[in-house]
Motif scaffolding. Structure first.
Motif, PDB file in Angstrom:
ATOM      1  N   HIS A 241       1.909   0.958  -0.272  1.00  0.00           N
ATOM      2  CA  HIS A 241       2.385  -0.268  -1.057  1.00  0.00           C
ATOM      3  C   HIS A 241       3.614  -0.898  -0.665  1.00  0.00           C
ATOM      4  O   HIS A 241       3.889  -2.140  -1.114  1.00  0.00           O
ATOM      5  N   HIS A 251      -6.223   8.966  -1.859  1.00  0.00           N
ATOM      6  CA  HIS A 251      -5.209   9.053  -2.933  1.00  0.00           C
ATOM      7  C   HIS A 251      -5.662   9.591  -4.206  1.00  0.00           C
ATOM      8  O   HIS A 251      -4.966   9.910  -4.948  1.00  0.00           O
ATOM      9  N   SER A 252      -6.925   9.452  -4.462  1.00  0.00           N
ATOM     10  CA  SER A 252      -7.554   9.941  -5.717  1.00  0.00           C
ATOM     11  C   SER A 252      -7.410  11.189  -5.836  1.00  0.00           C
ATOM     12  O   SER A 252      -7.398  11.950  -6.931  1.00  0.00           O
ATOM     13  N   PHE A 302       0.916  -0.718  -8.201  1.00  0.00           N
ATOM     14  CA  PHE A 302      -0.235  -0.487  -7.758  1.00  0.00           C
ATOM     15  C   PHE A 302      -1.158  -0.048  -8.899  1.00  0.00           C
ATOM     16  O   PHE A 302      -0.769   0.288 -10.042  1.00  0.00           O
ATOM     17  N   GLU A 306      -6.034   4.184  -8.283  1.00  0.00           N
ATOM     18  CA  GLU A 306      -5.898   4.881  -6.919  1.00  0.00           C
ATOM     19  C   GLU A 306      -5.760   6.185  -7.027  1.00  0.00           C
ATOM     20  O   GLU A 306      -6.068   7.213  -6.040  1.00  0.00           O
TER      21      GLU A 306
END
Length: 372
Positions: A241, A251-252, A302, A306
Motif C-alpha cells: 500500500h 493477506h487474509s 486500506f 484484506e
C-alpha cells in the motif's frame, strides 16, 4: 520497487525474545500459517542447540511445505553438520563483522573472520547446500570490510549476503546508501535483517528493498531480541500500500496467524499496533466518523477486509451527531434534532467520566431514556 522474498525468523530470532518458548505443535502451526500466507523462506531453528531442537527442525522439514526451510548456524563446520543431520538443505551461517564484536566477543581479528568464512562456505558448497551468509552487527562495521566480506561470500559460492542491523542503529537513508553500495560492489543478492530498537525496523527494511535488496527478514508481530525485528504484517502491507508492490501473499491469513503467535508467545497485540491493532479500524471523532460514513478511503489506508478485520464506529467524548444518527437509523429508531443533541451531550459526558467509548447497546439504552 521490485517484489522480494520474505525469510521469516519467528521460530529462530522471534523465539529468542526473553520468556518466549514455542512447543512443537505451536511451531508446526506457525510454519503452516507462514506457508499459507505465501512466505517464501522460513528460518526454522538452530539444530546444533540440541536433540530437541534438531528433532523439531526435522519435523518441520518433513511437512513438505512450499517455503524453503533454513537452519541457522554459527560459522562452524560442526554447526553445519548438525543442520545436515537434521535434514537441512539450506543454511544461514553467521559471523560478526564489527570490530567490537570481532575483538571483544570472539577475541579474533578480521583476517580470522575472512579465513573462517571461506572454510565454512567451501564446506557447505561441497555438501550441495543453499548458503546464505550473514554479517552480524554489519551496520556498525567498517563498510569497506563489509563489502570485502560480501565479495568473499560471492566468490566462494554463497547465494546471498545478510546485512544485519543487530542493535538497530540504522536509519532509512544510511540503509539505502549502504545496501546499494554492497550490491553494486559485491554483485551479490542482499538480505536485510533489521532490529527495532529505535522503531525503524520496518522503515529500514523497506529502504533496503528500495535499494535493491532481494530478501527481508521478518517475525510475526515483530518478536525478537530487545525491541524485536521487522514485523511480517507491516512489511507485507506497507510494501503493497505504500509502494504498490504486487505480491503473491494471502493477506487474509495475516491477522489470524498474528493472533495465534500472540497467544503462543504470551505477547499481546496492543490495540494501537500498526496494521493489526483493533484501533486501526476503530473511529470515534466526529470528523473521522463523518468521513468514514461517506467513504472509508477518507481515513483508512486500506480495507480491513484484506486482513479479515472489521471496521468499528464508536461513540465517545469526541463524537459528532453523524455517528449517532447512523446508529439510530440502523436500528430503525426515530429521532429529532433535539433528541440527537441531547443524546450526544449525554454520551460525551458518560464517555468522559468512564474514560472509554460506548457500545451500540449502551447508546440505544441512553436514547430510550432520553426519548421518553
Amino acid at each position: 520497487m521490485k517484489s522480494f522474498v520474505i525469510d521469516d525468523t519467528t521460530l529462530r530470532d522471534g523465539e529468542q525474545t526473553p520468556g518466549v518458548s514455542f512447543t512443537l505443535p505451536e511451531k508446526l502451526e506457525i510454519v503452516k500459517g507462514l506457508d499459507k500466507i505465501g512466505v517464501q523462506e522460513i528460518e526454522a531453528g538452530i539444530p546444533v542447540m540440541g536433540e530437541e531442537e534438531s528433532r523439531v527442525f526435522s519435523r518441520i522439514v518433513d511437512l513438505g511445505l512450499n517455503a524453503r526451510i533454513i537452519a541457522w548456524n554459527r560459522a562452524l563446520i560442526s554447526d553445519v553438520q548438525a543442520s545436515i543431520n537434521a535434514g537441512a538443505d539450506s543454511v544461514e551461517i553467521s559471523l560478526p563483522l564489527s570490530d567490537i564484536q570481532i575483538k571483544t566477543k570472539l577475541n579474533k581479528d578480521r583476517e580470522w573472520i575472512k579465513n573462517q568464512i571461506r572454510r565454512v562456505i567451501d564446506f557447505c558448497v561441497s555438501k550441495n547446500l543453499y548458503v546464505s551468509v550473514g554479517g552480524e552487527d554489519a551496520s556498525r562495521a567498517d563498510i569497506d570490510f563489509v563489502t570485502e566480506y560480501a565479495k568473499l561470500v560471492k566468490e566462494h559460492g554463497g547465494a546471498r549476503f545478510r546485512y544485519c542491523d543487530t542493535v538497530g542503529i540504522l536509519d532509512p537513508f544510511s540503509t539505502y546508501e549502504t545496501v546499494k553500495r554492497i550490491i553494486e560492489e559485491a554483485q551479490i543478492d542482499v538480505e536485510i535483517h533489521a532490529h527495532n530498537d529505535f522503531g525503524l525496523a520496518t522503515a529500514n527494511s523497506l529502504a533496503a528493498i528500495r535499494a535493491g535488496a532481494t530478501h527481508v527478514n521478518t517475525t510475526v508481530i515483530g518478536l525478537g531480541e530487545r525491541a524485536g525485528n521487522a514485523p511480517l504484517e507491516e512489511i507485507v502491507m506497507a510494501s503493497r500500500h505504500v509502494y504498490g508492490i504486487e505480491d503473491g501473499f494471502d493477506h487474509s491469513c495475516i491477522k489470524s496467524l498474528s493472533e495465534y503467535v500472540s497467544k503462543a508467545s504470551g505477547r499481546a497485540i496492543e490495540p494501537y499496533r500498526p496494521v493489526i491493532g483493533e484501533l486501526m479500524f476503530t473511529h470515534e471523532s466526529g470528523i473521522h466518523t463523518d468521513g468514514i460514513l461517506k467513504n472509508p478511503n477518507n481515513y483508512e489506508a486500506f480495507d480491513p477486509a484484506e486482513l479479515g478485520m472489521e471496521r468499528r464506529l464508536v461513540v465517545g467524548k469526541h463524537s459528532g451527531r453523524g455517528i449517532l444518527e447512523y446508529i439510530l437509523k440502523s436500528h430503525g429508531l426515530e429521532y429529532t434534532s433535539e433528541t440527537v443533541k441531547a443524546l450526544l451531550e449525554a454520551a460525551k459526558n458518560i464517555s468522559g467520566r468512564k474514560k472509554r467509548c460506548l457500545n451500540n447497546s449502551e447508546v440505544i439504552e441512553l436514547y430510550k431514556s432520553i426519548a421518553i
